[in-house]
Design an enzyme around this catalytic site. Sequence first.
Site, short mmCIF file in Angstrom:
data_model
loop_
_atom_site.label_atom_id
_atom_site.label_comp_id
_atom_site.label_asym_id
_atom_site.label_seq_id
_atom_site.Cartn_x
_atom_site.Cartn_y
_atom_site.Cartn_z
N LYS A 198 0.86 -1.09 -0.05
CA LYS A 198 -0.16 0.26 -0.03
C LYS A 198 0.97 1.22 0.13
CE LYS A 198 -1.94 2.87 3.13
NZ LYS A 198 -1.64 4.20 2.45
N GLY A 257 3.15 3.30 13.54
CA GLY A 257 3.91 1.90 14.22
C GLY A 257 3.17 1.31 15.20
N CYS A 308 13.74 10.68 7.71
CA CYS A 308 13.84 10.06 9.20
C CYS A 308 15.32 9.99 9.92
CB CYS A 308 13.08 8.66 9.12
SG CYS A 308 13.75 7.75 7.72
N GLU A 406 9.95 14.81 16.47
CA GLU A 406 10.36 14.71 15.27
C GLU A 406 9.71 15.70 14.46
OE1 GLU A 406 9.11 11.16 12.81
OE2 GLU A 406 11.31 11.28 12.13
P1 NAP Z 1 2.48 7.80 8.79
O1 NAP Z 1 1.29 8.59 9.09
O2 NAP Z 1 2.70 6.91 9.79
O3 NAP Z 1 2.20 6.82 7.39
C1 NAP Z 1 2.96 6.07 6.82
C2 NAP Z 1 1.92 4.93 6.24
O4 NAP Z 1 1.20 4.24 6.99
C3 NAP Z 1 1.34 5.71 5.02
O5 NAP Z 1 0.79 4.70 3.97
C4 NAP Z 1 -0.04 5.98 5.78
O6 NAP Z 1 -1.33 6.11 4.82
C5 NAP Z 1 -0.38 4.46 6.39
N1 NAP Z 1 -1.33 4.40 7.67
C6 NAP Z 1 -1.82 5.69 8.43
N2 NAP Z 1 -2.53 5.31 9.36
C7 NAP Z 1 -2.58 3.95 9.28
C8 NAP Z 1 -3.17 2.94 10.09
N3 NAP Z 1 -4.05 3.36 11.23
N4 NAP Z 1 -3.12 1.74 9.73
C9 NAP Z 1 -2.17 1.22 8.82
N5 NAP Z 1 -1.43 2.12 8.04
C10 NAP Z 1 -1.71 3.49 8.22
O7 NAP Z 1 3.67 8.31 8.44
P2 NAP Z 1 3.99 9.60 7.30
O8 NAP Z 1 3.60 11.00 7.51
O9 NAP Z 1 3.47 9.06 5.98
O10 NAP Z 1 5.43 9.55 7.05
C11 NAP Z 1 6.26 10.27 8.01
C12 NAP Z 1 6.82 9.44 9.19
O11 NAP Z 1 7.58 8.14 8.43
C13 NAP Z 1 7.91 10.01 9.89
O12 NAP Z 1 7.51 10.00 11.23
C14 NAP Z 1 9.26 9.30 9.51
O13 NAP Z 1 10.37 9.46 10.45
C15 NAP Z 1 8.85 7.88 9.27
N6 NAP Z 1 9.65 7.24 8.52
C16 NAP Z 1 10.74 6.60 8.62
C17 NAP Z 1 11.36 5.82 7.76
C18 NAP Z 1 12.48 4.83 8.35
O14 NAP Z 1 12.95 3.90 7.53
N7 NAP Z 1 12.68 4.46 9.68
C19 NAP Z 1 11.43 6.27 6.62
C20 NAP Z 1 10.55 7.37 6.07
C21 NAP Z 1 9.57 7.68 6.91
P3 NAP Z 1 -1.66 7.42 4.30
O15 NAP Z 1 -0.88 7.51 3.20
O16 NAP Z 1 -3.24 7.49 4.13
O17 NAP Z 1 -1.24 8.51 5.26
#
Ligand code: NAP
Length: 504
Positions: A198, A257, A308, A406
């Site tokens: 997804k 997460g 990140c 963050e």
């Molecule tokens: P996010 O809101 O956690 O979203 C990540 C993914 O999860 C998206 O596809 C999102 O869908 C989906 N999602 C949201 N709520 C969910 C739920 N309840 N159940 C299942 N899936 C769900 O994060 P983001 O704002 O897109 O990305 C930024 C964050 O990602 C930052 O905190 C960053 O540090 C972290 N990140 C970490 C890494 C790493 O490798 N450690 C790499 C990149 C980013 P939607 O598209 O609809 O929001």
Amino acid sequence: MNLHVPSSTAVALDPAIQKFLDAGPKFLIDGKLVQAQAGATIDIRNPATAQVVAKVPEARAEDIDLAVKAARRAFDQGPWSRLTPAERGKLVYKLGEIIERHAEEFAQLEALDNGKPISESRAADLPIAYNTFYYMAGWATKIAGATLSPSNAGEYHAYTLREPIGVVGQIIPWNFPLMMAAWKLAPALAAGCTVVLKAAEDTPLSALRLAQLIVDEADFPAGVINIVTGYGETAGAALAAHPQVDKIAFTGSTEVGKLIVKAAAGSLKRVTLELGGKAPTIVFPDADLDRAIPGVTLGSFFAQGQVCVATTRIYAHKSIFDKLIEGVRDAASKIRVGPGLDTATQMGPLVSATQLKRVSGYVQSGRDEGAHVQVGGEGLTGSDGYFLKPTILTNANPAMKVVREEIFGPVVVAQAFDDTALDKLAAEANDTEYGLAASVWTQNASIAHKMAKRIKAGTIWINCHHVFDPVLPFGGYKQSGWGRENGAEAIENYLETKAVTMAL
Ligand code: NAP
Ligand code: MG
């Protein structure tokens, strides 16, 4: 980030990409390109202009169910599971070649959808994406168990089998859309799993273009790779909770997460998580500032700081603090901020209006708590895009929200240190719930490696920042995640171990 100033040219979209957008991107489910069953769509905006550039299908629980069932059939009934490791490896390698052949189209899509400069998507996102497939393809033939010698009375022949976990649900964020898809798909396929990926609602275009190319140019059996887009709360949650999914691999925020872990508990599916970070960069008095200044600038503002592992907390010794900050401020003020599809752009807009609001809120919070804005802190005048100029905050202290949380944008917070006792410095660097990455700048090799040992993070860079390679394991300590991507560790994420014991 390209730090020399290139000439300005607006990139015209490749006709193949224009055709893909106009025709309406589709899901890949069970080997076919399809619309969402309910017919719902999501508007996709160019963050440089806020204009809608495409509509993509929105997956709901019923679409996720179809995709999971297709992946289940492909895993349980073959022909995928009957392919030899070499045949599997070849398919994974070939997918890398398809991406490399279409690299310019993908680079344009990333600039259009995420907003990142095309110079960056050409130089970083694309090579990392296809090189991940090339690297992981080699692992398909190198997965092996061990022979073991039990100490029980009697004679035994005992060995382990390494088997693919099964159907994997993969959920990715918007900051490196195709690269995140590659980090997920390549190792899972090399290990012999089938997948439902997804993509993020803000940046689904490159994943859906990949879906189309998989149908047109790759030879994977139907159901092995399924690609959908939809909202996290609906499509993502349905995937995480689906009882026929054996494992969830997630990249995103620490907050989501934790929701994934709860959703997975229902069937105790396996979970790996790549989550948030708050990377410190520590600049010692003996650092080579000619390298540290561009390095810290890149660490802070590459990909609009929406990384990140971005440099978010600068700790610089007081003897070089002013010189370092002046240097980074000077470099930051020269960064050409503009639309991703302009070849001269060195930093693009943030991904969405929501993200701009969130990051601007942190800058305001820094101001309210007494931090000084050295440079940036404002958008581009006369643009509807989601721009925020590179921002440096000084006069910070460890209690401030901008130091603790963050930000995920082009905002870096600097503090000076006096005492060079390594344990004390490491304690400050480690004073965070995250543990994804850190960098250290010094010419003293002994200090560098002592700090590498003391910092609790999955990646330590010495005299560099943002160096990625498929061979380097990547992931977090503490609340930055579970498991590692890249390297041999990524393959481990997708395998079960079976012990076989025969009495002789
Ligand atoms: P996010 O809101 O956690 O979203 C990540 C993914 O999860 C998206 O596809 C999102 O869908 C989906 N999602 C949201 N709520 C969910 C739920 N309840 N159940 C299942 N899936 C769900 O994060 P983001 O704002 O897109 O990305 C930024 C964050 O990602 C930052 O905190 C960053 O540090 C972290 N990140 C970490 C890494 C790493 O490798 N450690 C790499 C990149 C980013 P939607 O598209 O609809 O929001
Ligand atoms: Mg977008």
